[in-house]
Design an enzyme around this catalytic site. Sequence first.
Site, mmCIF file in Angstrom:
data_model
loop_
_atom_site.group_PDB
_atom_site.id
_atom_site.type_symbol
_atom_site.label_atom_id
_atom_site.label_comp_id
_atom_site.label_asym_id
_atom_site.label_seq_id
_atom_site.Cartn_x
_atom_site.Cartn_y
_atom_site.Cartn_z
ATOM 1 N N GLU A 180 -4.536 -3.007 7.434
ATOM 2 C CA GLU A 180 -4.440 -4.400 6.984
ATOM 3 C C GLU A 180 -4.044 -5.375 8.088
ATOM 4 O O GLU A 180 -3.232 -6.277 7.849
ATOM 5 C CB GLU A 180 -3.413 -4.507 5.842
ATOM 6 C CG GLU A 180 -3.793 -3.710 4.618
ATOM 7 C CD GLU A 180 -2.704 -3.715 3.547
ATOM 8 O OE1 GLU A 180 -3.059 -3.872 2.375
ATOM 9 O OE2 GLU A 180 -1.522 -3.546 3.882
HETATM 10 C C1 TNX Z 1 -1.395 -1.237 0.827
HETATM 11 S S1 TNX Z 1 -1.876 1.396 1.891
HETATM 12 C C2 TNX Z 1 -0.682 -1.021 1.987
HETATM 13 C C3 TNX Z 1 0.783 -1.146 1.979
HETATM 14 C C4 TNX Z 1 1.297 -1.588 0.650
HETATM 15 C C5 TNX Z 1 0.553 -0.864 -0.440
HETATM 16 C C6 TNX Z 1 1.073 -1.136 -1.811
HETATM 17 C C7 TNX Z 1 -1.729 0.714 3.176
HETATM 18 C C8 TNX Z 1 -2.159 1.471 4.316
HETATM 19 N N1 TNX Z 1 -1.223 -0.523 3.141
HETATM 20 O O1 TNX Z 1 1.200 -2.027 2.987
HETATM 21 O O2 TNX Z 1 2.659 -1.311 0.591
HETATM 22 O O3 TNX Z 1 -0.793 -1.219 -0.374
HETATM 23 O O4 TNX Z 1 0.458 -0.312 -2.763
#
Ligand code: TNX
Length: 521
Positions: free
Chosen positions: A329
């Site tokens: 992300e």
């Molecule tokens: C996505 S999964 C994220 C996290 C969040 C999560 C909450 C991922 C690699 N990144 O930063 O905590 O969703 O479900």
Amino acid sequence: MNLLRITIVAGILLTAFALSSCAPQEPTDLTEAAIIPLPASMTATGGTFVLSESTEIFLASEDQDLQKVGAYLQDLLAPATGFELPVQKETGNSGIILELDDQLAAEAYSLKIEDDQILIRGGSAAGVFYGAQTLRQLMPDAIESASVQPGPWTVATGSISDQPAYEYRGAMLDVSRHFFGVEDVKRYIDFLAAYKMNYFHLHLTDDQGWRIEIKSWPRLTEHGGSTEVGGGKGGFFTQDQYQDIVQYAADRFITVVPEIDMPGHTNAALASYPSLNCDGKERDLYTGIEVGFSTLCVDKEITYQFVDDVMRELAAITPGPYIHVGGDESHSTEKEDYLTFINRAKEIVESHSKTMVGWDETAQADLAVGSVVQLWANPDFATLAIDKGARLIMSPADRAYMDMQYDSTSRIGLHWAAYIEVPDGYKWDPAEVIEGIEKQHIIGIEAPLWTETVENMNDIEYLVFPRLPGYAEIAWTAREKRTWDEYKYRLADHASRMEAMDIGYYKEPVVPWPADSAFAE
Ligand code: TNX
């Protein structure tokens, strides 16, 4: 009847009563035991071994790690039985015998239970440890109690031989969004150990908090660790505390995989050191739950000095082979910059003799053959990763994320990926998630617990149980042996075991729980 005859009859009745109350209350058919994960094969011989005050644990070899298993088993059985169970550094022909067997695969074990003897053999001490976990589940549920219970401590006789389907059987805990201290983390590790999981991924840094002491960059924890989601006081692990966690895990044959999430998810670092921002300006601490707004400055050389210092210090206190660099992300990082950053991060991790793990987005970088990519969202990245010779950890968010709510009424949890009822969490297989990705590409599975909505141990237990045993079974038990319709009865059988462990689990409606399981939420 004269008095003598009354006395004799009463005596006989009393003796019969006493004998019957000592008689085994547990089934003596070993194949009826509810073992999770389900073993590869089990046969029953119909008898009963009874653990008593005079039972001893024998170590049939001088292997250091086998001594660890002996000490672990002694500690595990002591609170509920009140027995000391001395560990003897010699082999015996009664009691519990722990033995290495080089005919077995490293993580495989066999268990042979006779009336006067339990023999646990493993391909390595880890295998013996898994055999000890199976033995634990063959004993009455009360063995999980923290206080002395009456027993009797019976084990059905027979044999089991067993080995895992996957080499990586993991769970993650996010200590950044909400901080959890050493004692909570150890309890979480104990949950993993009970179900034969062998990797513990510790998500140590994120926008909301930096949780691992880095001596060359002290403000990361002094300032960057000082809060958490919701504005609570946060916290962090000193390097000594981290090493204590690593050792506690190692004593349970669990390898810690530490994660420093970069180049996004870095607000806590950017708030601690202005020089890490492209504009040189310090960021405010962040206590919300948005993602994707922060990035390290990819063009500045100090960024790589920072990454190198962090990785050097972390590698020095991490005996396991992996360091996770996150990479998810990074919505505020230009694509080119992202690739530049991950490629350099990979080189830095390797320069400290560790293998890089990254979330699935990192598949876009120049991966080394043998590096590891963790699928969470994008199947195309997983395919790209295997094309580059990487191997996969499968954590599909809509199946394996323990922070997802069970349904819309769950008191905590998120639901952006899915609602995950217990059967949804169980009914999938890592080699069937993505077309073209097969078992040989996959090192295993991991169930992450993100903690945006998780504030304390009760919250952890509610989301983790009863899903975690299912993830452990997916990773351990061969695909063809697993069905929900059979598993659900074994899981139901674990209600009183979870209760004896004082775990406040979610009482999933479609599991046929016994009527008296009262503990759940
Ligand atoms: C996505 S999964 C994220 C996290 C969040 C999560 C909450 C991922 C690699 N990144 O930063 O905590 O969703 O479900």
